[in-house]
Design a protein around this motif. Structure first.
Motif, PDB file in Angstrom:
ATOM      1  N   GLY A 112       0.817  -1.210   0.000  1.00  0.00           N
ATOM      2  CA  GLY A 112       0.000   0.000   0.000  1.00  0.00           C
ATOM      3  C   GLY A 112       0.846   1.253   0.000  1.00  0.00           C
ATOM      4  N   GLU A 113       1.957   1.224   0.749  1.00  0.00           N
ATOM      5  CA  GLU A 113       2.854   2.372   0.827  1.00  0.00           C
ATOM      6  C   GLU A 113       3.390   2.757  -0.559  1.00  0.00           C
ATOM      7  OE1 GLU A 113       5.641   4.927   3.296  1.00  0.00           O
ATOM      8  OE2 GLU A 113       3.916   3.751   3.904  1.00  0.00           O
ATOM      9  N   VAL A 114       3.878   1.776  -1.298  1.00  0.00           N
ATOM     10  CA  VAL A 114       4.529   2.105  -2.575  1.00  0.00           C
ATOM     11  C   VAL A 114       3.530   2.333  -3.706  1.00  0.00           C
ATOM     12  CG1 VAL A 114       6.732   1.031  -2.020  1.00  0.00           C
ATOM     13  CG2 VAL A 114       4.944  -0.350  -3.099  1.00  0.00           C
ATOM     14  N   LEU A 115       2.335   1.751  -3.605  1.00  0.00           N
ATOM     15  CA  LEU A 115       1.324   1.960  -4.643  1.00  0.00           C
ATOM     16  C   LEU A 115       0.471   3.198  -4.378  1.00  0.00           C
ATOM     17  CD1 LEU A 115      -0.046  -1.664  -5.300  1.00  0.00           C
ATOM     18  CD2 LEU A 115       1.531  -0.337  -6.736  1.00  0.00           C
ATOM     19  N   GLY A 116       0.542   3.722  -3.155  1.00  0.00           N
ATOM     20  CA  GLY A 116      -0.353   4.807  -2.797  1.00  0.00           C
ATOM     21  C   GLY A 116      -1.771   4.322  -2.576  1.00  0.00           C
ATOM     22  N   TYR A 117      -1.906   3.028  -2.245  1.00  0.00           N
ATOM     23  CA  TYR A 117      -3.211   2.429  -1.950  1.00  0.00           C
ATOM     24  C   TYR A 117      -3.489   2.525  -0.447  1.00  0.00           C
ATOM     25  CZ  TYR A 117      -4.157  -0.007  -6.420  1.00  0.00           C
ATOM     26  OH  TYR A 117      -4.460  -0.325  -7.717  1.00  0.00           O
ATOM     27  N   SER A 118      -4.751   2.582  -0.088  1.00  0.00           N
ATOM     28  CA  SER A 118      -5.143   2.508   1.310  1.00  0.00           C
ATOM     29  C   SER A 118      -5.181   1.048   1.756  1.00  0.00           C
ATOM     30  CB  SER A 118      -6.506   3.159   1.526  1.00  0.00           C
ATOM     31  OG  SER A 118      -6.443   4.527   1.179  1.00  0.00           O
ATOM     32  N   VAL A 119      -4.945   0.799   3.026  1.00  0.00           N
ATOM     33  CA  VAL A 119      -4.800  -0.564   3.536  1.00  0.00           C
ATOM     34  C   VAL A 119      -5.876  -0.868   4.570  1.00  0.00           C
ATOM     35  CG1 VAL A 119      -3.241  -2.202   4.668  1.00  0.00           C
ATOM     36  CG2 VAL A 119      -2.306  -0.422   3.175  1.00  0.00           C
ATOM     37  N   PHE A 120      -6.542  -1.991   4.397  1.00  0.00           N
ATOM     38  CA  PHE A 120      -7.555  -2.442   5.338  1.00  0.00           C
ATOM     39  C   PHE A 120      -7.235  -3.847   5.831  1.00  0.00           C
ATOM     40  CE2 PHE A 120      -9.886   0.842   3.155  1.00  0.00           C
ATOM     41  CZ  PHE A 120     -10.700   1.397   4.135  1.00  0.00           C
ATOM     42  N   ASP A 121      -7.538  -4.111   7.070  1.00  0.00           N
ATOM     43  CA  ASP A 121      -7.460  -5.442   7.654  1.00  0.00           C
ATOM     44  C   ASP A 121      -8.900  -5.882   7.887  1.00  0.00           C
ATOM     45  OD1 ASP A 121      -7.467  -7.505   9.679  1.00  0.00           O
ATOM     46  OD2 ASP A 121      -5.394  -6.996  10.147  1.00  0.00           O
ATOM     47  N   SER A 122      -9.352  -6.912   7.189  1.00  0.00           N
ATOM     48  CA  SER A 122     -10.763  -7.293   7.277  1.00  0.00           C
ATOM     49  C   SER A 122     -11.156  -7.730   8.688  1.00  0.00           C
ATOM     50  CB  SER A 122     -11.099  -8.386   6.261  1.00  0.00           C
ATOM     51  OG  SER A 122     -10.402  -9.587   6.532  1.00  0.00           O
ATOM     52  N   ASP A 123     -10.243  -8.376   9.419  1.00  0.00           N
ATOM     53  CA  ASP A 123     -10.540  -8.750  10.803  1.00  0.00           C
ATOM     54  C   ASP A 123     -10.824  -7.516  11.646  1.00  0.00           C
ATOM     55  OD1 ASP A 123     -10.233 -11.435  10.292  1.00  0.00           O
ATOM     56  OD2 ASP A 123      -8.345 -11.668  11.377  1.00  0.00           O
ATOM     57  N   LYS A 124      -9.994  -6.473  11.475  1.00  0.00           N
ATOM     58  CA  LYS A 124     -10.170  -5.247  12.254  1.00  0.00           C
ATOM     59  C   LYS A 124     -11.490  -4.566  11.921  1.00  0.00           C
ATOM     60  CE  LYS A 124      -6.265  -5.483  14.434  1.00  0.00           C
ATOM     61  NZ  LYS A 124      -6.269  -5.856  15.872  1.00  0.00           N
ATOM     62  N   LEU A 125     -11.882  -4.606  10.646  1.00  0.00           N
ATOM     63  CA  LEU A 125     -13.156  -4.009  10.270  1.00  0.00           C
ATOM     64  C   LEU A 125     -14.329  -4.721  10.940  1.00  0.00           C
ATOM     65  CD1 LEU A 125     -12.814  -3.180   6.474  1.00  0.00           C
ATOM     66  CD2 LEU A 125     -12.897  -1.593   8.392  1.00  0.00           C
ATOM     67  N   VAL A 126     -14.261  -6.046  11.000  1.00  0.00           N
ATOM     68  CA  VAL A 126     -15.329  -6.789  11.676  1.00  0.00           C
ATOM     69  C   VAL A 126     -15.343  -6.457  13.163  1.00  0.00           C
ATOM     70  CG1 VAL A 126     -16.216  -9.073  12.282  1.00  0.00           C
ATOM     71  CG2 VAL A 126     -15.317  -8.660   9.981  1.00  0.00           C
ATOM     72  N   GLU A 127     -14.170  -6.429  13.786  1.00  0.00           N
ATOM     73  CA  GLU A 127     -14.091  -6.094  15.216  1.00  0.00           C
ATOM     74  C   GLU A 127     -14.707  -4.727  15.490  1.00  0.00           C
ATOM     75  OE1 GLU A 127      -9.786  -8.389  15.816  1.00  0.00           O
ATOM     76  OE2 GLU A 127      -9.926  -6.207  16.001  1.00  0.00           O
ATOM     77  N   GLN A 128     -14.359  -3.738  14.669  1.00  0.00           N
ATOM     78  CA  GLN A 128     -14.864  -2.387  14.871  1.00  0.00           C
ATOM     79  C   GLN A 128     -16.359  -2.308  14.629  1.00  0.00           C
ATOM     80  OE1 GLN A 128     -12.260  -0.289  12.205  1.00  0.00           O
ATOM     81  NE2 GLN A 128     -10.644  -0.074  13.734  1.00  0.00           N
ATOM     82  N   ALA A 129     -16.833  -3.013  13.611  1.00  0.00           N
ATOM     83  CA  ALA A 129     -18.253  -2.978  13.288  1.00  0.00           C
ATOM     84  C   ALA A 129     -19.102  -3.648  14.365  1.00  0.00           C
ATOM     85  CB  ALA A 129     -18.494  -3.645  11.938  1.00  0.00           C
TER      86      ALA A 129
END
Length: 280
Positions: A112-129
């Motif tokens: 993500g750093e070198v492509l300029g892409y944003s990074v998501f962790d699907s586990d973290k998204l479920v935890e937060q949701a």
């Protein structure tokens, strides 16, 4: 839940539920970054701000830039490969799959750093949701099925977006519907030898690994036994990935037997090279 990397990261997403003072609508989670929105239709979110995820941008963090500069030729190759794949990728998301402890989040942050892409962790998204601090607690309070249902919802919503690197949970591959979502982008399997995975997991403990923590015995032995059973169940599913990055093969080419000699940047370069061949 992966080991962290030394790259500098900029927090760029604010995740929130309904406006303060109003009852949260069932099944609503919004992630904003410009016009980017993410809505999950199964989970409930309290009326509160949730910890932001990260967006990685090369050169925008002093500490990250300094770390990259120290890598010399390795980083120059990383940057070159990222430029080679940007146009062919055409904004498609990258999904990292693999067993627990395989380094998906760490490698994902570098890509993500070198492509300029944003990074998501699907586990973290479920935890937060769901409003719980860990996957282990979700398994304990609800069930694995509950977690998998929400995981599929997250992947469905992410699949409609562009320019993301998504580090998926180790078991995300077991549901065919998840592959339908991930095939909207490019999937990369980080294939790590079981012995190396067991050593990594034993070193940090199994409390955060719900599929391992119920087993008795010393950490390495129970990790290796459970991982052996899981890879037997999941191997064909992992093989659905568009790209396979074998750490064993990488180490062998470098004249090493131990995959721990490979750095996350080594692995990120290999992944980008494989993407370039796929799209070339």
């Amino acid at each position: 839940m992966e080991a962290s990397t030394a790259l500098g990261l900029q927090s760029g997403y604010r995740i929130s539920g309904e406006k303060p003072g109003r009852k949260a609508s069932a099944g609503f989670l919004r992630i904003r970054a410009g016009d980017l929105q993410f809505q999950s239709g199964r989970v409930s979110v309290r009326s509160r701000k949730i910890q932001p995820l990260v967006t990685c941008c090369l050169g925008k963090s002093v500490s990250g830039a300094e770390t990259l500069q120290k890598r010399g030729d390795e980083v120059l190759l990383l940057k070159k490969k990222s430029q080679d794949v940007l146009a062919p990728l055409d904004g498609r998301c990258i999904y990292l799959v693999g067993m627990m402890g395989s380094g998906k989040t760490t490698v994902g942050k570098i890509i993500g750093e070198v492509l300029g892409y944003s990074v998501f962790d699907s586990d973290k998204l479920v935890e937060q949701a769901v409003g719980m601090p860990s996957v282990a607690q979700i398994f304990k309070v609800h069930s694995e099925t509950f977690f998998r249902d929400n995981e599929s919802d997250v992947l469905k919503d992410l699949s409609s977006m562009k320019r993301l690197v998504v580090a998926t949970g180790g078991g995300a591959v077991i549901r065919p519907i998840n592959w339908r979502y991930m095939k909207e982008g490019i999937s990369i399997w980080l294939d790590v030898p079981l012995d190396a995975l067991a050593r990594r997991i034993a070193a940090v403990g199994t409390a955060s690994r719900p599929l391992l923590d119920e087993e008795s015995g010393d950490p390495y032995s129970k990790a290796f036994a459970k991982l052996s059973a899981l890879i037997e169940q999941r191997y064909d599913a992992y093989a659905n990935a568009d790209v396979r990055v074998s750490l064993e093969e990488m180490a062998s080419k470098k004249g090493h037997d131990d995959v721990s000699t490979l750095t996350p940047i080594d692995i990120a370069i290999e992944a980008l090279q494989k993407i370039e061949r796929l799209l070339g």
